[in-house]
Design a protein around this motif. Structure first.
Motif, PDB file in Angstrom:
ATOM      1  N   THR A 182       0.851  -1.188   0.000  1.00  0.00           N
ATOM      2  CA  THR A 182       0.000   0.000   0.000  1.00  0.00           C
ATOM      3  C   THR A 182       0.884   1.235   0.000  1.00  0.00           C
ATOM      4  OG1 THR A 182      -1.865   1.120   1.083  1.00  0.00           O
ATOM      5  CG2 THR A 182      -0.163   0.176   2.517  1.00  0.00           C
ATOM      6  N   LEU A 183       0.293   2.376  -0.306  1.00  0.00           N
ATOM      7  CA  LEU A 183       0.974   3.668  -0.251  1.00  0.00           C
ATOM      8  C   LEU A 183       0.379   4.444   0.914  1.00  0.00           C
ATOM      9  CD1 LEU A 183       1.026   4.533  -4.077  1.00  0.00           C
ATOM     10  CD2 LEU A 183       2.874   3.548  -2.705  1.00  0.00           C
ATOM     11  N   ALA A 184       1.007   4.327   2.077  1.00  0.00           N
ATOM     12  CA  ALA A 184       0.464   4.868   3.316  1.00  0.00           C
ATOM     13  C   ALA A 184       0.898   6.306   3.541  1.00  0.00           C
ATOM     14  CB  ALA A 184       0.909   3.999   4.498  1.00  0.00           C
ATOM     15  N   ALA A 185       0.178   6.984   4.440  1.00  0.00           N
ATOM     16  CA  ALA A 185       0.539   8.356   4.792  1.00  0.00           C
ATOM     17  C   ALA A 185       0.224   8.626   6.259  1.00  0.00           C
ATOM     18  CB  ALA A 185      -0.211   9.351   3.914  1.00  0.00           C
ATOM     19  N   HIS A 186       1.157   9.274   6.945  1.00  0.00           N
ATOM     20  CA  HIS A 186       0.911   9.880   8.249  1.00  0.00           C
ATOM     21  C   HIS A 186       0.784  11.377   8.024  1.00  0.00           C
ATOM     22  CE1 HIS A 186       2.836   6.406  10.796  1.00  0.00           C
ATOM     23  NE2 HIS A 186       1.834   6.011  10.033  1.00  0.00           N
ATOM     24  N   VAL A 187      -0.217  11.980   8.629  1.00  0.00           N
ATOM     25  CA  VAL A 187      -0.515  13.396   8.399  1.00  0.00           C
ATOM     26  C   VAL A 187      -0.379  14.186   9.695  1.00  0.00           C
ATOM     27  CG1 VAL A 187      -2.229  15.039   7.547  1.00  0.00           C
ATOM     28  CG2 VAL A 187      -2.151  12.710   6.596  1.00  0.00           C
ATOM     29  N   GLU A 188       0.305  15.304   9.628  1.00  0.00           N
ATOM     30  CA  GLU A 188       0.384  16.226  10.760  1.00  0.00           C
ATOM     31  C   GLU A 188      -0.018  17.613  10.285  1.00  0.00           C
ATOM     32  OE1 GLU A 188       3.675  18.336  13.670  1.00  0.00           O
ATOM     33  OE2 GLU A 188       3.941  16.211  13.162  1.00  0.00           O
ATOM     34  N   ILE A 189      -1.044  18.158  10.931  1.00  0.00           N
ATOM     35  CA  ILE A 189      -1.522  19.499  10.606  1.00  0.00           C
ATOM     36  C   ILE A 189      -1.278  20.420  11.797  1.00  0.00           C
ATOM     37  CG2 ILE A 189      -3.542  20.909  10.013  1.00  0.00           C
ATOM     38  CD1 ILE A 189      -4.744  18.547   8.610  1.00  0.00           C
ATOM     39  N   ARG A 190      -0.609  21.524  11.518  1.00  0.00           N
ATOM     40  CA  ARG A 190      -0.401  22.547  12.536  1.00  0.00           C
ATOM     41  C   ARG A 190      -1.253  23.762  12.196  1.00  0.00           C
ATOM     42  NH1 ARG A 190       6.002  22.618  14.305  1.00  0.00           N
ATOM     43  NH2 ARG A 190       6.220  20.363  14.590  1.00  0.00           N
ATOM     44  N   THR A 191      -1.938  24.286  13.204  1.00  0.00           N
ATOM     45  CA  THR A 191      -2.803  25.444  12.973  1.00  0.00           C
ATOM     46  C   THR A 191      -2.082  26.734  13.349  1.00  0.00           C
ATOM     47  OG1 THR A 191      -3.783  25.504  15.191  1.00  0.00           O
ATOM     48  CG2 THR A 191      -4.772  23.993  13.576  1.00  0.00           C
ATOM     49  N   LYS A 192      -2.627  27.840  12.909  1.00  0.00           N
ATOM     50  CA  LYS A 192      -2.048  29.144  13.214  1.00  0.00           C
ATOM     51  C   LYS A 192      -2.158  29.475  14.698  1.00  0.00           C
ATOM     52  CE  LYS A 192      -2.851  31.000   8.580  1.00  0.00           C
ATOM     53  NZ  LYS A 192      -3.604  31.981   7.760  1.00  0.00           N
ATOM     54  N   LYS A 193      -3.069  28.804  15.401  1.00  0.00           N
ATOM     55  CA  LYS A 193      -3.228  29.028  16.836  1.00  0.00           C
ATOM     56  C   LYS A 193      -2.316  28.131  17.671  1.00  0.00           C
ATOM     57  CE  LYS A 193      -8.011  30.656  16.645  1.00  0.00           C
ATOM     58  NZ  LYS A 193      -9.411  30.426  17.130  1.00  0.00           N
ATOM     59  N   GLY A 194      -1.508  27.298  16.984  1.00  0.00           N
ATOM     60  CA  GLY A 194      -0.555  26.471  17.709  1.00  0.00           C
ATOM     61  C   GLY A 194      -1.003  25.050  17.985  1.00  0.00           C
ATOM     62  N   SER A 195      -2.200  24.684  17.563  1.00  0.00           N
ATOM     63  CA  SER A 195      -2.666  23.307  17.765  1.00  0.00           C
ATOM     64  C   SER A 195      -1.982  22.373  16.766  1.00  0.00           C
ATOM     65  CB  SER A 195      -4.186  23.223  17.591  1.00  0.00           C
ATOM     66  OG  SER A 195      -4.842  24.026  18.549  1.00  0.00           O
ATOM     67  N   ARG A 196      -1.881  21.112  17.168  1.00  0.00           N
ATOM     68  CA  ARG A 196      -1.273  20.114  16.298  1.00  0.00           C
ATOM     69  C   ARG A 196      -2.182  18.886  16.259  1.00  0.00           C
ATOM     70  NH1 ARG A 196       4.799  18.116  17.498  1.00  0.00           N
ATOM     71  NH2 ARG A 196       5.091  20.372  17.256  1.00  0.00           N
ATOM     72  N   PHE A 197      -2.509  18.444  15.064  1.00  0.00           N
ATOM     73  CA  PHE A 197      -3.362  17.275  14.885  1.00  0.00           C
ATOM     74  C   PHE A 197      -2.625  16.245  14.038  1.00  0.00           C
ATOM     75  CE2 PHE A 197      -6.143  20.979  15.246  1.00  0.00           C
ATOM     76  CZ  PHE A 197      -6.967  20.600  16.315  1.00  0.00           C
ATOM     77  N   LYS A 198      -2.699  14.990  14.478  1.00  0.00           N
ATOM     78  CA  LYS A 198      -2.027  13.917  13.752  1.00  0.00           C
ATOM     79  C   LYS A 198      -3.017  12.821  13.385  1.00  0.00           C
ATOM     80  CE  LYS A 198       2.586  14.447  15.779  1.00  0.00           C
ATOM     81  NZ  LYS A 198       3.704  13.748  16.478  1.00  0.00           N
ATOM     82  N   GLY A 199      -2.756  12.172  12.279  1.00  0.00           N
ATOM     83  CA  GLY A 199      -3.582  11.056  11.844  1.00  0.00           C
ATOM     84  C   GLY A 199      -2.835  10.217  10.825  1.00  0.00           C
ATOM     85  N   GLU A 200      -3.461   9.141  10.400  1.00  0.00           N
ATOM     86  CA  GLU A 200      -2.842   8.284   9.402  1.00  0.00           C
ATOM     87  C   GLU A 200      -3.893   7.732   8.460  1.00  0.00           C
ATOM     88  OE1 GLU A 200      -0.939   5.196  11.699  1.00  0.00           O
ATOM     89  OE2 GLU A 200      -2.755   3.971  11.733  1.00  0.00           O
ATOM     90  N   SER A 201      -3.445   7.406   7.275  1.00  0.00           N
ATOM     91  CA  SER A 201      -4.291   6.739   6.289  1.00  0.00           C
ATOM     92  C   SER A 201      -3.448   5.649   5.650  1.00  0.00           C
ATOM     93  CB  SER A 201      -4.782   7.739   5.228  1.00  0.00           C
ATOM     94  OG  SER A 201      -5.550   7.071   4.244  1.00  0.00           O
TER      95      SER A 201
END
Length: 452
Positions: free
Chosen positions: A375-394
């Motif tokens: 498979t072609l997997a991905a881990h995702v990290e999103i940082r917001t302008k307010k300093g929050s950090r969200f992580k996930g995977e597909s």
């Protein structure tokens, strides 16, 4: 016995009765999905496609096989050229994961063109498709991953796949089948330049592959003597097209498992390596109600195949946008979905989208190859302008064999695509005909439904 001969004998000896029920069923879904891409491409990619259609219409040819939608007939090789190119224009067609190749476009186009010419029945069509995937996919697994450094596998492997289809439907003798496969391998081509820049050569690759595979079979049928054993030869296909070919992949477990079962359908009309990033990003954005203006950066850790493609930050055409991971991820956040209407020039040139694309970065993770095989997997990290950090995977995007599209989903995708061009009642008749292919007496019964 060499690998080329082993594969050849398998092609020659295998009949519809030998195919497991689940293989036949999966093949029907792939055929329907592939036809949907071609039917929609006629309308949605008309400006990208019309010149190859116009050229073939000018050239003409013996009326053997139908051009999809338009309904005029030409030589089988010419029809396969047009139809194979048409299918791949919107980049919504299937991908065989082990070979990273879009086999449906060259295989289905050559199967229907040669099937119509030869008067083949439904079981013969299904068998030809299964065997084409089997041979091409095994060769692809043998030459990957280094093959992908320079070559577009849809062009190289698609040519061999079409040769398998054509030799099978023409009823060539075993020795002739080997010569056809070897002749096709000798002439296989298609550079990866097209993936980086999104030019029309990408669409032409499966068309050229379908045409050239048919021509290889017809040349051998006429009495020409082609090469033999070209897959394993010291300067043959595998050695020439790969740095370290895995020759075991050519014949290992042949007949006990069918490669078509590892084929992946697309839930998004974009390059496959974008699907896990799209899916992972969209999930985080929806769960946390994130908009473009909220996000500071998106970092994607991905399987190694992805960074070598899909990082076009300035796509200029709809095809280039479909091949751009930054664009696809930006649209996933902006629109909360990825559909065909998001690949229009106005949206591609939207200043907000253009600026946001710069916030998307990719990191290749070699360990993902072992951690997430197949498979072609991905881990995702999103940082917001307010300093929050969200992580996930597909890990397994929708359409992957471990997260498959169900029959109803395949049919619904086909309806969305087909009704871009054909009326809804015709669309339903095509669905019914494909899912009852074993009852088909002649290929033209299906092909006749594909015209406006």
């Amino acid at each position: 016995m060499g690998a080329t001969q082993v594969l050849t004998e398998f092609v020659s000896k295998t009949s519809f009765a030998d195919l497991p029920r689940e293989v036949v069923h999966k093949t029907k879904g792939i055929i329907l999905d592939t036809l949907g891409c071609g039917i929609a491409g006629y309308t949605l990619a008309n400006t990208e496609f019309h010149w190859i259609f116009d050229l073939v219409k000018e050239v003409g040819g013996t009326p053997e096989s139908m051009i999809f939608v338009e309904g005029f007939k030409t030589a089988a090789s010419q029809a396969a050229l047009v139809n194979g190119s048409l299918i791949h224009t919107i980049d919504f067609d299937d991908t065989h994961l082990g070979s990273i190749s879009h086999l449906g476009a060259p295989v289905v186009s050559s199967t229907l063109a040669m099937g119509e010419k030869a008067g083949a029945d439904g079981p013969s069509l299904v068998t030809a498709v299964v065997l084409a995937y089997e041979v091409a996919a095994r060769i692809g697994k043998a030459v990957m991953p280094s093959h992908y450094k320079y070559w577009h596998p849809t062009g190289t492997l698609g040519t061999i796949a079409s040769a398998v289809v054509s030799s099978k439907l023409l009823g060539l003798k075993t020795e002739q089948v080997e010569q056809t496969i070897s002749l096709a391998a000798d002439g296989a081509s298609g550079l990866r330049y097209c993936i980086d820049f999104g030019d029309f050569s990408k669409s032409l690759h499966p068309g050229f592959a379908a045409r050239n595979g048919i021509l290889a079979a017809q040349i051998i049928q006429k009495g020409a003597v082609g090469p033999k054993g070209i897959l394993e030869y010291k300067s043959g296909f595998c050695e020439a097209y790969s740095d370290e070919p895995n020759m075991k992949s050519l014949t290992e477990n042949l007949g006990t498992f069918y490669e078509i079962m590892t084929d992946s359908l697309k839930a998004f009309p974009t390059i496959l390596c974008s699907h896990a990033p799209i899916q992972g990003t969209m999930k985080i954005a929806l769960e946390n109600n994130l908009r473009l203006e909220d996000i500071e950066s998106i970092h994607l850790r991905v399987s190694p195949t992805a960074p070598g493609q899909g990082m076009n930050y300035s796509p200029e055409t709809p095809l280039a946008a479909r091949l751009s991971i930054p664009y696809c991820v930006a649209m996933a956040v902006a629109a909360r979905q990825i559909s065909m209407d998001q690949f229009q020039e106005a949206k591609i040139n939207d200043p907000q989208i253009r600026e946001f694309m710069k916030k998307v970065s990719l990191e290749s993770v070699p360990e993902f190859t072992q951690k997430y095989p197949g498979t072609l997997a991905a881990h995702v990290e999103i940082r917001t302008k307010k300093g929050s950090r969200f992580k996930g995977e597909s890990i397994y995007p929708k359409g992957h064999p471990d997260n498959p599209m169900m029959d109803d989903e395949i049919k619904e995708k086909f309806r969305r695509l087909s009704t871009c061009t054909l009326p809804s009642d015709r669309t339903e008749r095509i669905i019914e005909k494909v899912y009852e292919l074993e009852k088909l007496k002649k290929a033209e019964e299906l092909v006749g439904l594909l015209i406006k």
